[in-house]
Scaffold this motif. Structure first.
Motif, PDB file in Angstrom:
ATOM      1  N   LYS A   1      -0.791 -10.134  -9.381  1.00 37.10           N
ATOM      2  CA  LYS A   1      -1.812  -9.107  -9.139  1.00 37.10           C
ATOM      3  C   LYS A   1      -1.693  -8.067 -10.242  1.00 37.10           C
ATOM      4  O   LYS A   1      -0.632  -7.944 -10.867  1.00 37.10           O
ATOM      5  N   SER A   2      -2.749  -7.267 -10.440  1.00 37.28           N
ATOM      6  CA  SER A   2      -2.728  -6.268 -11.522  1.00 37.28           C
ATOM      7  C   SER A   2      -1.785  -5.118 -11.205  1.00 37.28           C
ATOM      8  O   SER A   2      -1.425  -4.895 -10.049  1.00 37.28           O
ATOM      9  N   SER A   3      -1.446  -4.382 -12.255  1.00 36.81           N
ATOM     10  CA  SER A   3      -0.539  -3.236 -12.091  1.00 36.81           C
ATOM     11  C   SER A   3      -0.601  -2.347 -13.314  1.00 36.81           C
ATOM     12  O   SER A   3      -0.692  -2.833 -14.440  1.00 36.81           O
ATOM     13  N   THR A   4      -0.554  -1.058 -13.093  1.00 39.00           N
ATOM     14  CA  THR A   4      -0.324  -0.116 -14.199  1.00 39.00           C
ATOM     15  C   THR A   4       1.105   0.410 -14.114  1.00 39.00           C
ATOM     16  O   THR A   4       1.934   0.182 -14.992  1.00 39.00           O
ATOM     17  N   ARG A   5       1.407   1.129 -13.018  1.00 36.28           N
ATOM     18  CA  ARG A   5       2.713   1.791 -12.874  1.00 36.28           C
ATOM     19  C   ARG A   5       3.883   0.830 -12.819  1.00 36.28           C
ATOM     20  O   ARG A   5       4.885   1.033 -13.503  1.00 36.28           O
ATOM     21  N   THR A   6       3.786  -0.191 -11.969  1.00 39.59           N
ATOM     22  CA  THR A   6       4.955  -1.052 -11.726  1.00 39.59           C
ATOM     23  C   THR A   6       5.310  -1.827 -12.985  1.00 39.59           C
ATOM     24  O   THR A   6       6.482  -1.913 -13.374  1.00 39.59           O
ATOM     25  N   ARG A   7       4.289  -2.348 -13.650  1.00 38.54           N
ATOM     26  CA  ARG A   7       4.532  -3.082 -14.898  1.00 38.54           C
ATOM     27  C   ARG A   7       5.116  -2.156 -15.961  1.00 38.54           C
ATOM     28  O   ARG A   7       6.098  -2.479 -16.630  1.00 38.54           O
TER      29      ARG A   7
ATOM     30  N   TYR B   1       8.789  -9.727  -9.209  1.00 41.27           N
ATOM     31  CA  TYR B   1       7.614 -10.491  -8.771  1.00 41.27           C
ATOM     32  C   TYR B   1       6.640  -9.584  -8.040  1.00 41.27           C
ATOM     33  O   TYR B   1       7.023  -8.866  -7.111  1.00 41.27           O
ATOM     34  N   ARG B   2       5.376  -9.627  -8.464  1.00 42.11           N
ATOM     35  CA  ARG B   2       4.287  -8.991  -7.703  1.00 42.11           C
ATOM     36  C   ARG B   2       3.250 -10.066  -7.387  1.00 42.11           C
ATOM     37  O   ARG B   2       2.769 -10.760  -8.286  1.00 42.11           O
ATOM     38  N   GLY B   3       2.899 -10.184  -6.116  1.00 40.19           N
ATOM     39  CA  GLY B   3       1.871 -11.159  -5.723  1.00 40.19           C
ATOM     40  C   GLY B   3       1.521 -10.954  -4.275  1.00 40.19           C
ATOM     41  O   GLY B   3       1.833  -9.917  -3.688  1.00 40.19           O
TER      42      GLY B   3
ATOM     43  N   SER C   1       4.833  -5.701   1.745  1.00 46.57           N
ATOM     44  CA  SER C   1       5.720  -4.561   1.477  1.00 46.57           C
ATOM     45  C   SER C   1       5.710  -4.123   0.012  1.00 46.57           C
ATOM     46  O   SER C   1       5.282  -4.870  -0.873  1.00 46.57           O
ATOM     47  N   HIS C   2       6.218  -2.904  -0.194  1.00 47.29           N
ATOM     48  CA  HIS C   2       6.275  -2.350  -1.555  1.00 47.29           C
ATOM     49  C   HIS C   2       7.585  -1.547  -1.682  1.00 47.29           C
ATOM     50  O   HIS C   2       7.564  -0.313  -1.810  1.00 47.29           O
ATOM     51  N   PRO C   3       8.723  -2.230  -1.647  1.00 47.01           N
ATOM     52  CA  PRO C   3      10.001  -1.503  -1.544  1.00 47.01           C
ATOM     53  C   PRO C   3      10.377  -0.649  -2.753  1.00 47.01           C
ATOM     54  O   PRO C   3      10.952   0.433  -2.562  1.00 47.01           O
ATOM     55  N   THR C   4      10.052  -1.079  -3.980  1.00 44.59           N
ATOM     56  CA  THR C   4      10.454  -0.241  -5.126  1.00 44.59           C
ATOM     57  C   THR C   4       9.683   1.079  -5.115  1.00 44.59           C
ATOM     58  O   THR C   4      10.194   2.116  -5.536  1.00 44.59           O
ATOM     59  N   GLN C   5       8.446   1.034  -4.590  1.00 42.98           N
ATOM     60  CA  GLN C   5       7.649   2.259  -4.462  1.00 42.98           C
ATOM     61  C   GLN C   5       8.380   3.282  -3.580  1.00 42.98           C
ATOM     62  O   GLN C   5       8.315   4.495  -3.831  1.00 42.98           O
ATOM     63  N   MET C   6       9.105   2.777  -2.591  1.00 44.91           N
ATOM     64  CA  MET C   6       9.766   3.678  -1.631  1.00 44.91           C
ATOM     65  C   MET C   6      10.867   4.503  -2.300  1.00 44.91           C
ATOM     66  O   MET C   6      11.038   5.682  -1.978  1.00 44.91           O
TER      67      MET C   6
ATOM     68  N   SER D   1      -6.970  -2.808  -0.099  1.00 47.80           N
ATOM     69  CA  SER D   1      -5.883  -3.205  -0.995  1.00 47.80           C
ATOM     70  C   SER D   1      -6.307  -4.394  -1.858  1.00 47.80           C
ATOM     71  O   SER D   1      -7.295  -5.079  -1.554  1.00 47.80           O
ATOM     72  N   MET D   2      -5.521  -4.643  -2.895  1.00 51.74           N
ATOM     73  CA  MET D   2      -5.809  -5.765  -3.793  1.00 51.74           C
ATOM     74  C   MET D   2      -5.894  -7.066  -2.996  1.00 51.74           C
ATOM     75  O   MET D   2      -5.024  -7.345  -2.171  1.00 51.74           O
ATOM     76  N   GLY D   3      -6.955  -7.822  -3.239  1.00 49.35           N
ATOM     77  CA  GLY D   3      -7.131  -9.094  -2.533  1.00 49.35           C
ATOM     78  C   GLY D   3      -8.022  -8.973  -1.294  1.00 49.35           C
ATOM     79  O   GLY D   3      -8.377  -9.968  -0.677  1.00 49.35           O
TER      80      GLY D   3
ATOM     81  N   HIS E   1       0.372  10.010  -2.835  1.00 48.87           N
ATOM     82  CA  HIS E   1      -0.459   8.797  -2.959  1.00 48.87           C
ATOM     83  C   HIS E   1       0.239   7.886  -3.971  1.00 48.87           C
ATOM     84  O   HIS E   1       0.631   8.343  -5.049  1.00 48.87           O
ATOM     85  N   CYS E   2       0.371   6.614  -3.623  1.00 50.39           N
ATOM     86  CA  CYS E   2       1.091   5.699  -4.529  1.00 50.39           C
ATOM     87  C   CYS E   2       0.287   5.413  -5.798  1.00 50.39           C
ATOM     88  O   CYS E   2       0.866   5.001  -6.798  1.00 50.39           O
ATOM     89  N   LEU E   3      -1.032   5.604  -5.748  1.00 52.56           N
ATOM     90  CA  LEU E   3      -1.954   5.336  -6.849  1.00 52.56           C
ATOM     91  C   LEU E   3      -2.053   3.816  -7.114  1.00 52.56           C
ATOM     92  O   LEU E   3      -1.091   3.135  -6.864  1.00 52.56           O
ATOM     93  N   PRO E   4      -3.172   3.338  -7.652  1.00 55.92           N
ATOM     94  CA  PRO E   4      -4.357   4.094  -8.059  1.00 55.92           C
ATOM     95  C   PRO E   4      -5.149   4.631  -6.860  1.00 55.92           C
ATOM     96  O   PRO E   4      -5.065   4.070  -5.782  1.00 55.92           O
ATOM     97  N   ALA E   5      -5.940   5.726  -7.117  1.00 53.51           N
ATOM     98  CA  ALA E   5      -6.667   6.403  -6.046  1.00 53.51           C
ATOM     99  C   ALA E   5      -8.171   6.430  -6.336  1.00 53.51           C
ATOM    100  O   ALA E   5      -8.588   6.470  -7.488  1.00 53.51           O
TER     101      ALA E   5
ATOM    102  N   ASN F   1       8.264   8.846 -11.329  1.00 56.68           N
ATOM    103  CA  ASN F   1       9.520   8.474 -10.662  1.00 56.68           C
ATOM    104  C   ASN F   1       9.639   6.979 -10.394  1.00 56.68           C
ATOM    105  O   ASN F   1      10.742   6.483 -10.158  1.00 56.68           O
ATOM    106  N   ARG F   2       8.519   6.242 -10.446  1.00 60.11           N
ATOM    107  CA  ARG F   2       8.614   4.785 -10.334  1.00 60.11           C
ATOM    108  C   ARG F   2       9.547   4.251 -11.413  1.00 60.11           C
ATOM    109  O   ARG F   2      10.340   3.344 -11.179  1.00 60.11           O
ATOM    110  N   MET F   3       9.462   4.820 -12.598  1.00 54.95           N
ATOM    111  CA  MET F   3      10.277   4.324 -13.720  1.00 54.95           C
ATOM    112  C   MET F   3      11.759   4.613 -13.497  1.00 54.95           C
ATOM    113  O   MET F   3      12.611   3.722 -13.610  1.00 54.95           O
TER     114      MET F   3
HETATM  115  N1   CP Z   1       1.750   2.286  -7.146  1.00 58.09           N
HETATM  116  C1   CP Z   1       1.683   1.129  -7.807  1.00 58.09           C
HETATM  117  O1   CP Z   1       2.344   0.130  -7.471  1.00 58.09           O
HETATM  118  O2   CP Z   1       0.859   1.149  -8.892  1.00 58.09           O
HETATM  119  P1   CP Z   1       0.416  -0.095  -9.774  1.00 58.09           P
HETATM  120  O3   CP Z   1      -0.408  -0.989  -8.882  1.00 58.09           O
HETATM  121  O4   CP Z   1      -0.351   0.483 -10.911  1.00 58.09           O
HETATM  122  O5   CP Z   1       1.660  -0.821 -10.226  1.00 58.09           O
END
Ligand code: CP
Ligand code: NVA
Length: 335
Positions: free
Chosen positions: A53-59, A105-107, A132-137, A233-235, A268-272, A313-315
């Motif tokens: 799935k796509s990502s800005t922050r996590t990638r 892995y993101r999917g 789930s989204h554990p690293t976001q936590m 959400s995505m999907g 907000h975890c973003l994107p918003a 802070n994700r980084m």
């Molecule tokens: N919050 C978050 O996971 O953002 P991305 O989808 O841009 O990775």
């Protein structure tokens, strides 16, 4: 050594003290980065980043964190590898595990991230699944700790789609950490029983209060943290109409905030979707006549809105997760 070689597939993989350690370690790594102090705990390693799935922050976070730790990240997008299409997840895990020192892995499927962990022989980090989204936590509760200095006596309220990945993970993480947590969602979008039961079990130990309600106006009273996420959400893109109709009363806007505590932040975890400067935002405005979805720009741009701190802070937090699980660090037993 409890962290070494471990995967991070759901927040329940770590206990309260371990989650607190990851948060504090992330705050420490942030200081090192700001002061240009090297921290190459993964020097010479190779890290694969699998994104279906796509990502800005996590990638971006995994890439920069890997580079800062001295590891080489390799992005493997869904069009790039055979995963699940022409080669089984198990076979892919064996191959990637033989070459890489860790896998992100993101999917969609939580089962896939678990299968990768079972067969790769290296730590696997869940960069978001449908469940789930554990690293976001770790990044989010790090942001809360930075803002309030403590988790004691806090109340977190989540407003919106109460059965998505972020809501599930917030519910359980807050209960682990002893923060009062309310999920305010329409009944059709309430969290699954399994997550509520799990959160209640943790809450018994930590002393937090868990509440599931559809009454957002009552829920928001005395909130220290008001959190929301996208309505779709995505999907799930075919559900825009239904979600706009059901979730509009859960929009985070100035009127809703009249009851919150003085000691308050918005998250907000973003994107918003807070304006029409996105394709989806434009389409929703044209089709359903609303220009702001889960949060208004007025709230999003206020001083109490911390979504960009969370993003940064994700980084730092992903760096803490990778270093703790793959960095041969001395970490005392935190049981
Ligand atoms: N919050 C978050 O996971 O953002 P991305 O989808 O841009 O990775
Ligand atoms: N619930 C959102 C989170 C994005 C980070 C989604 O899955 O699209």
């Amino acid at each position: 050594m409890h962290f070494q070689g471990k995967s991070f597939l759901t927040i329940s993989d770590f206990n309260k003290k371990e989650v607190e350690y990851l948060i504090d370690f992330a705050i420490h790594l942030k200081q090192l980065k700001k002061n240009n102090i090297p921290h190459q705990y993964l020097k010479g390693q190779n890290i694969a980043l699998l994104f279906e799935k796509s990502s800005t922050r996590t990638r971006a976070a995994f890439t920069v964190a890997a580079n800062d730790l001295g590891a080489a990240p390799e992005f493997l997008g869904s069009g790039d590898i055979q995963l699940g299409k022409k080669e089984s997840v198990t076979d892919t895990a064996k191959i990637l595990g033989s070459m890489f020192d860790g896998l992100e892995y993101r999917g969609q499927s939580q089962a896939v991230v678990e299968e990768l962990a079972e067969h790769s022989g290296v730590p696997v980090w869940n960069g978001l699944t449908d469940a789930s989204h554990p690293t976001q936590m770790i990044g989010d509760f790090m942001t809360i700790k930075e803002e309030f200095g403590t988790f004691d006596g806090l109340k977190l309220v989540y407003s919106g789609d109460g059965r998505n990945n972020v809501a599930n993970s917030l519910l359980v993480t807050a209960a682990i950490l002893g923060i009062d947590v309310t999920i305010a969602a329409p009944e059709s979008l309430s969290p699954e029983d399994a997550y509520v039961t799990l959160a209640q079990e943790y809450a018994k130990k930590s002393g937090s209060a868990v509440e599931i309600t559809s009454d957002i106006k009552a829920a928001v009273k005395d909130a220290n943290v008001l959190y929301t996420d996208v309505w779709v959400s995505m999907g799930e893109e075919e559900h825009f109409e239904e979600r706009v109709n059901t979730l509009l009363p859960y929009q985070v806007n100035k009127a809703l905030l009249s009851e919150v505590s003085e000691n308050f932040i918005f998250m907000h975890c973003l994107p918003a979707f807070h304006d029409t400067n996105t394709e989806y935002g434009k389409n929703v405005a044209e089709e359903f006549g609303i220009e702001e979805m889960e949060v208004t720009s007025e709230v999003f741009e206020a001083d109490y809105a911390k979504q960009f701190e969370q993003g940064e802070n994700r980084m730092h937090s992903i760096k803490a997760i990778m270093a703790a699980t793959n960095g041969s660090l001395f970490i005392p037993d935190l049981n």
